[in-house]
Design a protein around this motif. Sequence first.
Motif, PDB file in Angstrom:
ATOM      1  N   PRO A  49       0.738  -1.107   0.023  1.00  0.00           N
ATOM      2  CA  PRO A  49      -0.106  -0.189   0.046  1.00  0.00           C
ATOM      3  C   PRO A  49       0.838   1.281  -0.115  1.00  0.00           C
ATOM      4  O   PRO A  49       2.148   1.031   0.593  1.00  0.00           O
ATOM      5  CB  PRO A  49      -0.923  -0.079   1.428  1.00  0.00           C
ATOM      6  CG  PRO A  49       0.162  -0.812   2.343  1.00  0.00           C
ATOM      7  CD  PRO A  49       0.734  -1.838   1.459  1.00  0.00           C
ATOM      8  N   PHE A  50       0.417   2.458  -0.596  1.00  0.00           N
ATOM      9  CA  PHE A  50       0.820   3.575  -0.464  1.00  0.00           C
ATOM     10  C   PHE A  50      -0.142   4.615   0.028  1.00  0.00           C
ATOM     11  O   PHE A  50      -1.238   4.640  -0.311  1.00  0.00           O
ATOM     12  CB  PHE A  50       1.317   4.151  -1.995  1.00  0.00           C
ATOM     13  CG  PHE A  50       2.626   3.132  -2.571  1.00  0.00           C
ATOM     14  CD1 PHE A  50       3.966   3.388  -2.317  1.00  0.00           C
ATOM     15  CD2 PHE A  50       2.039   2.110  -3.441  1.00  0.00           C
ATOM     16  CE1 PHE A  50       4.890   2.693  -2.845  1.00  0.00           C
ATOM     17  CE2 PHE A  50       3.185   1.453  -4.185  1.00  0.00           C
ATOM     18  CZ  PHE A  50       4.428   1.536  -3.776  1.00  0.00           C
ATOM     19  N   CYS A  51       0.480   5.682   0.780  1.00  0.00           N
ATOM     20  CA  CYS A  51      -0.220   6.658   1.204  1.00  0.00           C
ATOM     21  C   CYS A  51      -0.021   7.765   0.178  1.00  0.00           C
ATOM     22  O   CYS A  51       1.365   8.153   0.101  1.00  0.00           O
ATOM     23  CB  CYS A  51       0.163   6.963   2.439  1.00  0.00           C
ATOM     24  SG  CYS A  51      -0.776   8.695   3.249  1.00  0.00           S
ATOM     25  N   VAL A  52      -0.799   8.209  -0.446  1.00  0.00           N
ATOM     26  CA  VAL A  52      -0.598   9.274  -1.618  1.00  0.00           C
ATOM     27  C   VAL A  52      -1.442  10.597  -0.925  1.00  0.00           C
ATOM     28  O   VAL A  52      -2.667  10.868  -0.559  1.00  0.00           O
ATOM     29  CB  VAL A  52      -1.378   8.923  -2.882  1.00  0.00           C
ATOM     30  CG1 VAL A  52      -2.576   8.642  -2.965  1.00  0.00           C
ATOM     31  CG2 VAL A  52      -1.140  10.049  -3.897  1.00  0.00           C
ATOM     32  N   LYS A  53      -0.704  11.883  -1.367  1.00  0.00           N
ATOM     33  CA  LYS A  53      -1.055  13.187  -1.036  1.00  0.00           C
ATOM     34  C   LYS A  53      -0.995  13.776  -2.158  1.00  0.00           C
ATOM     35  O   LYS A  53       0.252  14.044  -2.858  1.00  0.00           O
ATOM     36  CB  LYS A  53      -0.562  13.522   0.208  1.00  0.00           C
ATOM     37  CG  LYS A  53      -0.448  12.878   1.438  1.00  0.00           C
ATOM     38  CD  LYS A  53      -0.178  13.749   2.662  1.00  0.00           C
ATOM     39  CE  LYS A  53       1.384  14.055   2.615  1.00  0.00           C
ATOM     40  NZ  LYS A  53       1.911  14.786   3.785  1.00  0.00           N
ATOM     41  N   GLY A  54      -2.204  14.679  -2.628  1.00  0.00           N
ATOM     42  CA  GLY A  54      -2.175  15.370  -3.736  1.00  0.00           C
ATOM     43  C   GLY A  54      -2.577  16.890  -3.644  1.00  0.00           C
ATOM     44  O   GLY A  54      -3.331  16.860  -2.916  1.00  0.00           O
ATOM     45  N   ALA A  55      -1.826  17.698  -4.222  1.00  0.00           N
ATOM     46  CA  ALA A  55      -2.648  19.282  -4.218  1.00  0.00           C
ATOM     47  C   ALA A  55      -2.430  19.769  -5.416  1.00  0.00           C
ATOM     48  O   ALA A  55      -1.504  19.431  -6.282  1.00  0.00           O
ATOM     49  CB  ALA A  55      -1.454  19.988  -3.337  1.00  0.00           C
ATOM     50  N   ARG A  56      -3.343  20.437  -5.677  1.00  0.00           N
ATOM     51  CA  ARG A  56      -3.579  21.162  -7.164  1.00  0.00           C
ATOM     52  C   ARG A  56      -2.495  22.361  -7.302  1.00  0.00           C
ATOM     53  O   ARG A  56      -1.886  22.790  -6.095  1.00  0.00           O
ATOM     54  CB  ARG A  56      -4.890  21.799  -7.220  1.00  0.00           C
ATOM     55  CG  ARG A  56      -6.010  20.921  -7.214  1.00  0.00           C
ATOM     56  CD  ARG A  56      -7.421  21.977  -7.547  1.00  0.00           C
ATOM     57  NE  ARG A  56      -8.600  21.129  -7.474  1.00  0.00           N
ATOM     58  CZ  ARG A  56      -9.288  21.041  -6.278  1.00  0.00           C
ATOM     59  NH1 ARG A  56      -8.968  21.490  -5.190  1.00  0.00           N
ATOM     60  NH2 ARG A  56     -10.450  20.327  -6.466  1.00  0.00           N
ATOM     61  N   ASP A  57      -2.017  22.696  -8.390  1.00  0.00           N
ATOM     62  CA  ASP A  57      -0.866  23.573  -8.584  1.00  0.00           C
ATOM     63  C   ASP A  57      -1.545  25.115  -7.817  1.00  0.00           C
ATOM     64  O   ASP A  57      -0.653  25.852  -7.557  1.00  0.00           O
ATOM     65  CB  ASP A  57      -0.508  23.765  -9.960  1.00  0.00           C
ATOM     66  CG  ASP A  57       0.279  22.442 -10.430  1.00  0.00           C
ATOM     67  OD1 ASP A  57       0.700  21.767  -9.500  1.00  0.00           O
ATOM     68  OD2 ASP A  57       0.438  22.400 -11.741  1.00  0.00           O
ATOM     69  N   ASP A  58      -2.916  25.271  -8.116  1.00  0.00           N
ATOM     70  CA  ASP A  58      -3.282  26.523  -7.770  1.00  0.00           C
ATOM     71  C   ASP A  58      -3.633  26.512  -5.899  1.00  0.00           C
ATOM     72  O   ASP A  58      -4.173  27.545  -5.490  1.00  0.00           O
ATOM     73  CB  ASP A  58      -4.297  26.919  -8.476  1.00  0.00           C
ATOM     74  CG  ASP A  58      -5.754  25.982  -8.442  1.00  0.00           C
ATOM     75  OD1 ASP A  58      -5.445  24.670  -7.718  1.00  0.00           O
ATOM     76  OD2 ASP A  58      -6.662  26.179  -8.883  1.00  0.00           O
ATOM     77  N   ASN A  59      -3.294  25.445  -5.432  1.00  0.00           N
ATOM     78  CA  ASN A  59      -3.622  25.394  -3.860  1.00  0.00           C
ATOM     79  C   ASN A  59      -2.255  26.226  -3.457  1.00  0.00           C
ATOM     80  O   ASN A  59      -1.217  26.214  -3.447  1.00  0.00           O
ATOM     81  CB  ASN A  59      -3.379  24.009  -3.389  1.00  0.00           C
ATOM     82  CG  ASN A  59      -3.679  23.851  -1.876  1.00  0.00           C
ATOM     83  OD1 ASN A  59      -3.626  24.718  -1.098  1.00  0.00           O
ATOM     84  ND2 ASN A  59      -4.180  22.839  -1.417  1.00  0.00           N
ATOM     85  N   PRO A  60      -3.024  27.297  -2.491  1.00  0.00           N
ATOM     86  CA  PRO A  60      -1.844  28.127  -1.764  1.00  0.00           C
ATOM     87  C   PRO A  60      -0.925  27.424  -0.849  1.00  0.00           C
ATOM     88  O   PRO A  60       0.331  27.894  -0.644  1.00  0.00           O
ATOM     89  CB  PRO A  60      -2.703  29.261  -1.116  1.00  0.00           C
ATOM     90  CG  PRO A  60      -4.152  28.747  -1.024  1.00  0.00           C
ATOM     91  CD  PRO A  60      -4.343  27.612  -2.282  1.00  0.00           C
ATOM     92  N   ARG A  61      -1.282  26.155  -0.546  1.00  0.00           N
ATOM     93  CA  ARG A  61      -0.274  25.484   0.356  1.00  0.00           C
ATOM     94  C   ARG A  61       0.536  24.480  -0.368  1.00  0.00           C
ATOM     95  O   ARG A  61       1.028  23.727   0.287  1.00  0.00           O
ATOM     96  CB  ARG A  61      -1.167  24.967   1.700  1.00  0.00           C
ATOM     97  CG  ARG A  61      -1.614  25.918   2.312  1.00  0.00           C
ATOM     98  CD  ARG A  61      -2.501  25.397   3.594  1.00  0.00           C
ATOM     99  NE  ARG A  61      -2.819  26.471   4.524  1.00  0.00           N
ATOM    100  CZ  ARG A  61      -3.920  26.147   5.443  1.00  0.00           C
ATOM    101  NH1 ARG A  61      -4.363  24.954   5.797  1.00  0.00           N
ATOM    102  NH2 ARG A  61      -4.037  27.219   6.411  1.00  0.00           N
ATOM    103  N   ALA A  62       0.272  24.598  -1.661  1.00  0.00           N
ATOM    104  CA  ALA A  62       1.128  23.590  -2.380  1.00  0.00           C
ATOM    105  C   ALA A  62       2.563  23.408  -2.200  1.00  0.00           C
ATOM    106  O   ALA A  62       3.235  22.459  -2.250  1.00  0.00           O
ATOM    107  CB  ALA A  62       0.738  23.666  -4.086  1.00  0.00           C
TER     108      ALA A  62
END
Length: 249
Positions: A49-62
């Motif tokens: 298993p993998f824990c994946v975290k994703g953020a949009r490029d326009d997320n101010p906290r990316a």
Amino acid sequence: MPHVSWHSLPAEVHAAVHEQTGPVTEVEPVEAGSVADVVAILHTGTGRPFCVKGARDDNPRAWMQRREALLNPHMPPFAPRLRWQVETAGWSLLGFDRAPGRHVDVTPGSPDRARKNADGLGGFSVIDPGGNWIRVFQKPATMPTPPPAPTGRLAKVLANAIVLADSKGDAGQAARILDSALARPQADDDPVTHVEVLVYRAELAMTLHDPETATEMLARVEHIALNADETGRAAPTFEIATDLVEALR
């Protein structure tokens, strides 16, 4: 922050992730996490298993997620290791080893909150008849080596703030002396210590039930330029910052 569904991500994102993981057999949504737009446990055909975290490029906290990727090699051995990173279709995704457990609680009074002084040991404070504050804590199995005396303007201010907040319980006064130092930046301020001051000020704001100031201090960290060596030195502080962001959800 409400998360988006893994299944709603663009097909390009799924394809890029599958190149790293192989076939995904099950997706387990995760509600925790305030930096990422999507968090999930991906179960794969290999059984890993993998824990994946994703953020949009326009997320101010990316930026915090990308910095987490840079910091991961500097984390202690027990920290989940970053295994892959994907940047495509306006998304940034990180794939970590899955580490079962709960999130740290950094709210005021939590036993998870390590003390900044006394080598992180918990304890209690008393005042003797002469008005002196005395910190009492359990003797560790091995006595830690005393840290060197702080040098530099910010380091000395931070050390004083830690004594005020963690030994004397005066978070308000500790916050005031940090605010005074932050209001008068100097060209020779160590950037790593600057990060430490901002993050500790955010922690004090949480203790003082002031989430707006905590958010402001964490946002200011983004604008401090660090080279590779400084990034490694600041790794433990960025880990605390990530925990604080989670607590601000």
